[in-house]
Design an enzyme around this catalytic site. Structure first.
Site, PDB file in Angstrom:
ATOM      1  N   HIS A 179       1.016  -1.292  -0.023  1.00 35.11           N
ATOM      2  CA  HIS A 179      -0.114  -0.045   0.081  1.00 35.11           C
ATOM      3  C   HIS A 179       0.795   1.429   0.026  1.00 35.11           C
ATOM      4  CE1 HIS A 179       1.003  -0.734   4.412  1.00 35.11           C
ATOM      5  NE2 HIS A 179       0.879   0.534   4.403  1.00 35.11           N
ATOM      6  N   ARG A 199       9.837  -0.781   3.228  1.00 31.75           N
ATOM      7  CA  ARG A 199       9.766  -0.049   2.053  1.00 31.75           C
ATOM      8  C   ARG A 199       9.851  -1.160   1.035  1.00 31.75           C
ATOM      9  NH1 ARG A 199      11.766   4.433   4.918  1.00 31.75           N
ATOM     10  NH2 ARG A 199      13.986   3.818   4.188  1.00 31.75           N
TER      11      ARG A 199
END
Length: 327
Positions: A179, A199
């Protein structure tokens, strides 16, 4: 003999990050200073050295961590267990720029990979610029190999499920979901008390030192649920109130439940021998307490300890309130 607990409002913890803006101040009245990088306001936190402190009332200056450890029965009710940390983190986020594409681990992988809790979260959109986006989940059919190719070539965005949100939309981002919050979106967020984030992609940006920011691809790949697919806004389940207002169920997860209350007359919320967190999404309210009313405006949050039972919430005109509880 300590005085009984009361509705508790906390001093916000402001965090400045490269992707932040100024809407926390201009739209929500937070005490920001100069600069255009005010990214987060932690409204309720018990995380490492980021610990909320009661802002006023008889418990002014008391930390949330002290309440958890010294008043667990009053705060949590009978099902308090052996708690050493408040279980939920409530914050407001102003994304002036896109956040990195990321994933959060579940509880087991959070402990293994980050020495942290897992992180399931939910966003309620407060404002969105025209064309702003939320990226929630991978498109159907995107597997690990496809995502790895996208990361290697810098072409991750075409693999993501993109939604143009509108105010009031609610997204449940379960652990394992790829997301990103897009630039131009202002949200309220409820999540597990965790900051475990890996990340996957950072939009080919570089940091202040001119080098790309660190990615955590190997750990992220272990956390991603490639079977989950796209995540769309939750479909509210409405329940009419007797006075003409509305209570909408937005999220039911194993970690928290979210309801949105819209009302124009005094309304009782909370009780049931468990705590309730209220955030004002629109309008103003007064929360009745044993030593007087606590006024709250848009973007402010109050914790209703289990011991106080149901609380009377008095709106100034019509108000919209987000109510959060544990199952």
């Amino acid at each position: 003999m300590q005085p009984p607990l009361e509705p508790l409002a906390f001093t916000p913890i402001l965090r400045r990050l490269v992707w932040g803006g100024r809407k926390l101040g201009t739209m929500l009245g937070k005490p920001i200073g100069a600069g255009d990088d005010y990214a987060e306001s932690w409204e309720l936190a018990d995380y490492h050295d980021q610990i909320s402190v009661v802002r006023d009332g008889v418990y002014a200056g008391t930390s949330l961590r002290d309440l958890v450890r010294k008043r667990p029965a009053d705060l949590f009710g009978r099902d308090r267990g052996d708690r050493k940390q408040f279980p939920l983190l409530v914050k407001l986020l102003d994304a002036r720029e896109n956040l990195s594409v990321q994933v959060h681990p579940d509880d087991a992988l959070g402990r293994e990979l980050a020495d942290d809790n897992g992180k399931t979260e939910a966003w309620v959109v407060l404002a969105a610029d025209p064309g702003a986006a939320i990226y929630a989940g991978l498109k159907r059919g995107v597997d690990r190999a496809a995502l790895e190719r996208g990361i290697a070539t810098g072409a991750v965005e075409p693999l993501l499920h993109r939604v143009e949100p509108k105010p009031g939309d609610c997204f449940l981002i379960e652990a394992g979901t790829v997301h990103a919050l897009g630039g131009g979106v202002l949200v309220a967020e409820v999540q597990q008390m965790s900051d475990a984030t890996f990340r996957v992609f950072d939009w080919n940006r570089v940091g202040a030192d001119g080098a790309p920011r660190e990615l955590h691809v190997e750990k992220a790949m272990r956390c991603i649920d490639f079977e989950r697919g796209p995540v769309d806004p939750a479909v509210p389940a409405p329940h009419a109130l007797t006075d003409g207002g509305m209570r909408e169920s937005l999220v039911k997860s194993k970690y928290f439940e979210l309801e949105r209350w819209t009302f124009g007359t005094p309304t009782t919320i909370g009780g049931g021998d468990r705590f309730t967190i209220l955030m004002v999404l629109d309008g103003e309210v007064r929360v009745a307490g044993p030593r007087g009313d606590l006024p709250l405006r848009r973007g402010e949050t109050v914790l209703l300890p289990a011991a106080i039972g149901p609380a009377m919430i008095v709106p100034v005109g019509e108000a919209v309130v987000l109510a959060c509880r544990q199952p």
